[in-house]
Design a protein around this motif. Structure first.
Motif, PDB file in Angstrom:
ATOM      1  N   LYS A 151       0.828  -1.216   0.000  1.00  0.00           N
ATOM      2  CA  LYS A 151       0.000   0.000   0.000  1.00  0.00           C
ATOM      3  C   LYS A 151       0.859   1.262   0.000  1.00  0.00           C
ATOM      4  O   LYS A 151       0.360   2.357  -0.249  1.00  0.00           O
ATOM      5  CB  LYS A 151      -0.918   0.001   1.230  1.00  0.00           C
ATOM      6  CG  LYS A 151      -1.937  -1.121   1.253  1.00  0.00           C
ATOM      7  CD  LYS A 151      -2.737  -1.100   2.543  1.00  0.00           C
ATOM      8  CE  LYS A 151      -3.693  -2.287   2.637  1.00  0.00           C
ATOM      9  NZ  LYS A 151      -4.429  -2.287   3.934  1.00  0.00           N
ATOM     10  N   VAL A 152       2.144   1.113   0.314  1.00  0.00           N
ATOM     11  CA  VAL A 152       3.061   2.257   0.385  1.00  0.00           C
ATOM     12  C   VAL A 152       3.912   2.258  -0.883  1.00  0.00           C
ATOM     13  O   VAL A 152       4.837   1.461  -1.026  1.00  0.00           O
ATOM     14  CB  VAL A 152       3.969   2.179   1.632  1.00  0.00           C
ATOM     15  CG1 VAL A 152       4.817   3.435   1.762  1.00  0.00           C
ATOM     16  CG2 VAL A 152       3.137   1.951   2.889  1.00  0.00           C
ATOM     17  N   VAL A 153       3.587   3.135  -1.827  1.00  0.00           N
ATOM     18  CA  VAL A 153       4.267   3.170  -3.122  1.00  0.00           C
ATOM     19  C   VAL A 153       4.863   4.552  -3.362  1.00  0.00           C
ATOM     20  O   VAL A 153       4.146   5.560  -3.343  1.00  0.00           O
ATOM     21  CB  VAL A 153       3.292   2.824  -4.272  1.00  0.00           C
ATOM     22  CG1 VAL A 153       4.039   2.798  -5.599  1.00  0.00           C
ATOM     23  CG2 VAL A 153       2.607   1.495  -4.018  1.00  0.00           C
ATOM     24  N   ASP A 154       6.173   4.622  -3.559  1.00  0.00           N
ATOM     25  CA  ASP A 154       6.830   5.891  -3.870  1.00  0.00           C
ATOM     26  C   ASP A 154       6.455   6.344  -5.282  1.00  0.00           C
ATOM     27  O   ASP A 154       6.162   5.515  -6.159  1.00  0.00           O
ATOM     28  CB  ASP A 154       8.353   5.756  -3.783  1.00  0.00           C
ATOM     29  CG  ASP A 154       8.824   5.497  -2.364  1.00  0.00           C
ATOM     30  OD1 ASP A 154       8.040   5.747  -1.430  1.00  0.00           O
ATOM     31  OD2 ASP A 154       9.966   5.032  -2.196  1.00  0.00           O
ATOM     32  N   GLY A 155       6.490   7.669  -5.495  1.00  0.00           N
ATOM     33  CA  GLY A 155       6.196   8.223  -6.818  1.00  0.00           C
ATOM     34  C   GLY A 155       7.466   8.720  -7.494  1.00  0.00           C
ATOM     35  O   GLY A 155       8.414   9.124  -6.825  1.00  0.00           O
ATOM     36  N   GLU A 156       7.488   8.656  -8.815  1.00  0.00           N
ATOM     37  CA  GLU A 156       8.641   9.146  -9.572  1.00  0.00           C
ATOM     38  C   GLU A 156       8.177  10.175 -10.600  1.00  0.00           C
ATOM     39  O   GLU A 156       7.200   9.953 -11.317  1.00  0.00           O
ATOM     40  CB  GLU A 156       9.358   7.993 -10.287  1.00  0.00           C
ATOM     41  CG  GLU A 156      10.094   7.060  -9.342  1.00  0.00           C
ATOM     42  CD  GLU A 156      10.910   6.004 -10.087  1.00  0.00           C
ATOM     43  OE1 GLU A 156      10.625   5.798 -11.290  1.00  0.00           O
ATOM     44  OE2 GLU A 156      11.805   5.404  -9.478  1.00  0.00           O
ATOM     45  N   ILE A 157       8.884  11.330 -10.647  1.00  0.00           N
ATOM     46  CA  ILE A 157       8.561  12.391 -11.603  1.00  0.00           C
ATOM     47  C   ILE A 157       9.783  12.634 -12.484  1.00  0.00           C
ATOM     48  O   ILE A 157      10.890  12.833 -11.985  1.00  0.00           O
ATOM     49  CB  ILE A 157       8.167  13.696 -10.878  1.00  0.00           C
ATOM     50  CG1 ILE A 157       6.897  13.463 -10.041  1.00  0.00           C
ATOM     51  CG2 ILE A 157       7.940  14.823 -11.879  1.00  0.00           C
ATOM     52  CD1 ILE A 157       6.484  14.655  -9.231  1.00  0.00           C
ATOM     53  N   LEU A 158       9.570  12.607 -13.786  1.00  0.00           N
ATOM     54  CA  LEU A 158      10.659  12.847 -14.726  1.00  0.00           C
ATOM     55  C   LEU A 158      10.720  14.331 -15.079  1.00  0.00           C
ATOM     56  O   LEU A 158       9.736  14.918 -15.562  1.00  0.00           O
ATOM     57  CB  LEU A 158      10.448  12.020 -16.002  1.00  0.00           C
ATOM     58  CG  LEU A 158      11.437  12.278 -17.143  1.00  0.00           C
ATOM     59  CD1 LEU A 158      12.847  11.857 -16.738  1.00  0.00           C
ATOM     60  CD2 LEU A 158      11.002  11.554 -18.415  1.00  0.00           C
ATOM     61  N   ASN A 159      11.872  14.953 -14.833  1.00  0.00           N
ATOM     62  CA  ASN A 159      12.091  16.346 -15.223  1.00  0.00           C
ATOM     63  C   ASN A 159      12.429  16.363 -16.711  1.00  0.00           C
ATOM     64  O   ASN A 159      13.480  15.881 -17.125  1.00  0.00           O
ATOM     65  CB  ASN A 159      13.246  16.949 -14.404  1.00  0.00           C
ATOM     66  CG  ASN A 159      13.404  18.440 -14.648  1.00  0.00           C
ATOM     67  OD1 ASN A 159      13.292  18.916 -15.769  1.00  0.00           O
ATOM     68  ND2 ASN A 159      13.680  19.173 -13.570  1.00  0.00           N
ATOM     69  N   GLN A 160      11.500  16.917 -17.520  1.00  0.00           N
ATOM     70  CA  GLN A 160      11.666  16.871 -18.972  1.00  0.00           C
ATOM     71  C   GLN A 160      12.861  17.689 -19.458  1.00  0.00           C
ATOM     72  O   GLN A 160      13.406  17.425 -20.534  1.00  0.00           O
ATOM     73  CB  GLN A 160      10.385  17.411 -19.659  1.00  0.00           C
ATOM     74  CG  GLN A 160       9.153  16.554 -19.435  1.00  0.00           C
ATOM     75  CD  GLN A 160       9.145  15.286 -20.270  1.00  0.00           C
ATOM     76  OE1 GLN A 160      10.106  15.000 -20.979  1.00  0.00           O
ATOM     77  NE2 GLN A 160       8.074  14.507 -20.179  1.00  0.00           N
ATOM     78  N   ILE A 161      13.290  18.685 -18.658  1.00  0.00           N
ATOM     79  CA  ILE A 161      14.416  19.527 -19.067  1.00  0.00           C
ATOM     80  C   ILE A 161      15.745  18.841 -18.751  1.00  0.00           C
ATOM     81  O   ILE A 161      16.619  18.727 -19.609  1.00  0.00           O
ATOM     82  CB  ILE A 161      14.336  20.906 -18.371  1.00  0.00           C
ATOM     83  CG1 ILE A 161      13.039  21.616 -18.775  1.00  0.00           C
ATOM     84  CG2 ILE A 161      15.563  21.765 -18.713  1.00  0.00           C
ATOM     85  CD1 ILE A 161      12.770  22.887 -18.010  1.00  0.00           C
ATOM     86  N   THR A 162      15.891  18.372 -17.502  1.00  0.00           N
ATOM     87  CA  THR A 162      17.170  17.756 -17.085  1.00  0.00           C
ATOM     88  C   THR A 162      17.197  16.255 -17.319  1.00  0.00           C
ATOM     89  O   THR A 162      18.248  15.629 -17.227  1.00  0.00           O
ATOM     90  CB  THR A 162      17.414  18.025 -15.592  1.00  0.00           C
ATOM     91  OG1 THR A 162      16.384  17.376 -14.836  1.00  0.00           O
ATOM     92  CG2 THR A 162      17.419  19.522 -15.291  1.00  0.00           C
ATOM     93  N   GLN A 163      16.014  15.667 -17.599  1.00  0.00           N
ATOM     94  CA  GLN A 163      15.870  14.222 -17.779  1.00  0.00           C
ATOM     95  C   GLN A 163      16.214  13.434 -16.503  1.00  0.00           C
ATOM     96  O   GLN A 163      16.475  12.245 -16.552  1.00  0.00           O
ATOM     97  CB  GLN A 163      16.748  13.716 -18.938  1.00  0.00           C
ATOM     98  CG  GLN A 163      16.324  14.237 -20.299  1.00  0.00           C
ATOM     99  CD  GLN A 163      14.890  13.863 -20.652  1.00  0.00           C
ATOM    100  OE1 GLN A 163      14.533  12.699 -20.641  1.00  0.00           O
ATOM    101  NE2 GLN A 163      14.058  14.852 -20.955  1.00  0.00           N
ATOM    102  N   LYS A 164      16.191  14.126 -15.392  1.00  0.00           N
ATOM    103  CA  LYS A 164      16.439  13.468 -14.113  1.00  0.00           C
ATOM    104  C   LYS A 164      15.120  13.026 -13.490  1.00  0.00           C
ATOM    105  O   LYS A 164      14.097  13.699 -13.628  1.00  0.00           O
ATOM    106  CB  LYS A 164      17.179  14.401 -13.155  1.00  0.00           C
ATOM    107  CG  LYS A 164      18.627  14.642 -13.530  1.00  0.00           C
ATOM    108  CD  LYS A 164      19.326  15.497 -12.486  1.00  0.00           C
ATOM    109  CE  LYS A 164      20.808  15.702 -12.845  1.00  0.00           C
ATOM    110  NZ  LYS A 164      21.494  16.550 -11.830  1.00  0.00           N
ATOM    111  N   ILE A 165      15.168  11.895 -12.790  1.00  0.00           N
ATOM    112  CA  ILE A 165      13.968  11.370 -12.125  1.00  0.00           C
ATOM    113  C   ILE A 165      14.019  11.752 -10.652  1.00  0.00           C
ATOM    114  O   ILE A 165      15.010  11.507  -9.965  1.00  0.00           O
ATOM    115  CB  ILE A 165      13.873   9.843 -12.276  1.00  0.00           C
ATOM    116  CG1 ILE A 165      13.682   9.460 -13.752  1.00  0.00           C
ATOM    117  CG2 ILE A 165      12.738   9.274 -11.426  1.00  0.00           C
ATOM    118  CD1 ILE A 165      13.701   7.974 -14.026  1.00  0.00           C
ATOM    119  N   VAL A 166      12.948  12.384 -10.203  1.00  0.00           N
ATOM    120  CA  VAL A 166      12.835  12.766  -8.801  1.00  0.00           C
ATOM    121  C   VAL A 166      11.878  11.796  -8.118  1.00  0.00           C
ATOM    122  O   VAL A 166      10.762  11.574  -8.595  1.00  0.00           O
ATOM    123  CB  VAL A 166      12.303  14.212  -8.655  1.00  0.00           C
ATOM    124  CG1 VAL A 166      12.160  14.575  -7.176  1.00  0.00           C
ATOM    125  CG2 VAL A 166      13.231  15.184  -9.357  1.00  0.00           C
TER     126      VAL A 166
END
Length: 407
Positions: free
Chosen positions: A374-389
């Motif tokens: 039930k505990v799932v981390d989220g990932e966001i892709l920065n389209q400019i730097t292509q880094k995943i937060v």
């Protein structure tokens, strides 16, 4: 989930082992799969990458870590569960393979999984009185389980320099030879007794002396040590039901000779099938009675204590259920001895961690995993730097409660 398992591995001092091995243990608990599929799942669920080449290259060396793992697990059990070697529960099980070809390790034998046509291996497991695993051994599939207890226990005592020791095992482990070797090696024992195999004279003594009331027991001295017999009305009703059912089957066979087949209460005399009245009478005398052998005198452990200790064997059966069902130890798809033994090592380590979680949290490992999912981390892709937060998720209230118990 990954962080919690890694924390437990650190507490047990397993964190010094290869990271790939510990990660294979973690994914075995979370979602059991083949080793190659496990590598994919690690990346999918935990973002952990291990190459197939690395696995194939170093995996053969991992089986050499068995002694190291067992030593660390025993030390952990002593520290966290007050394990002092005073009592150890021993049992064996079989694990079958998805093949019909035998070799030196994989052999056809008596299968506890009802897979007699498929080769198997025999696994001996030792657990503490809490049900915490402290050691295991692998045998070829055709090994008689009664032949495993002496070498395994002697090796365990030698490795851990144990002085006072009591082993608890089921009736399959008892034999005159085993009793003699246990006695010679100063190993105390509590084992189940197969009363149907004892001499008729001893059955007569039990029948005349035992009080048929719940909780009542007697102690008799025999060549196999003290024989303790207890009576239970619940067991009586179960035994009588089974006996009556077998007698009815026997009568049907006698009445219909064309359907003749060997049954428990039938015998053949002068080419004629008839009831075995002597065996029926012998069985009737033992209805509701359960037997236990021990070398512990009444001043050391009374009858009630011996019986209670034996009944705690269910904890090792519970460990086998966790291993076979939740960790999916079997069937085994490996075909060579090294990968097979590595698979068992991984499953043993996973069982140690799973049992620790169950003992500390008070819930099953399956429920713990369900809550973890039930505990799932989220990932966001920065389209400019292509880094995943990565955005860390907050544990549920229930998960926070479980983590607090584990810490």
């Amino acid at each position: 989930f990954y962080e919690q398992i890694r924390a437990i591995q650190e507490i047990i001092k397993l964190d010094g082992l290869p990271a790939l091995l510990n990660d294979l243990v973690t994914i075995r608990i979370f979602e059991p799969a083949s080793k190659l599929r496990s590598l994919e799942l690690m990346e999918q669920f935990f973002g952990i990458c291990h190459s197939r080449k690395t696995y194939y290259k170093i995996a053969p060396d991992y089986i050499k870590l068995k002694k190291t793992v067992e030593k660390k697990v025993v030390s952990f059990a002593k520290l966290h569960y007050s394990f002092n070697f005073d009592i150890l529960f021993y049992d064996v099980t079989t694990l079958y393979f998805e093949t019909f070809e035998e070799d030196e390790l994989r052999k056809n034998g008596f299968s506890k999984d009802n897979k007699s046509q498929q080769p198997q291996i025999l696994i001996a497991l030792m657990v503490s009185k809490e049900g915490f695993p402290v050691g295991y051994e692998v045998f070829s599939g055709n090994t008689f389980e009664g032949h495993t207890i002496i070498p395994v226990i002697k090796d365990f005592i030698k490795k851990n320099e144990v002085k006072d020791f009591t082993v608890v095992a089921d009736a399959a482990m008892i034999s005159a030879e085993n009793i003699q070797q246990l006695t010679q090696n100063n190993i105390n024992y509590i084992v189940g007794a197969r009363l149907g195999n004892i001499p008729a004279a001893l059955i007569e003594i039990i029948d005349k002396n035992i009080c048929r009331e719940d909780g009542k027991s007697i102690r008799l001295k025999t060549d196999n040590g003290y024989l303790i017999c207890s009576y239970s009305s619940v067991r009586y009703r179960k035994d009588k039901y089974e006996m009556d059912k077998q007698i009815e089957k026997a009568k049907l066979v006698i009445a219909n000779p064309s359907k003749s087949k060997k049954l428990k209460f039938t015998q053949t005399k002068n080419m004629k099938v008839e009831l075995n009245d002597a065996l029926i009478e012998k069985t009737r005398k033992l209805l509701g009675i359960k037997g236990y052998y021990t070398n512990l005198g009444a001043s050391v452990a009374d009858n009630k204590t011996i019986i209670e200790r034996y009944h705690e064997l269910y904890k090792i059966e519970q460990a086998f259920r966790i291993s076979k069902n939740d960790l999916q130890t079997r069937p085994i798809f490996h075909f060579k001895e090294q990968p097979i033994k590595l698979h068992i090592l991984i499953c043993f380590m996973a069982l140690v961690i799973s049992k620790h979680i169950e003992l500390k949290t008070g819930i099953s490992i399956r429920k713990f995993i369900d809550e973890s999912k039930k505990v799932v981390d989220g990932e966001i892709l920065n389209q400019i730097t292509q880094k995943i937060v990565t955005i860390k998720a907050q544990p549920t209230p229930k998960m926070k409660e479980l983590i607090a118990k584990l810490k």
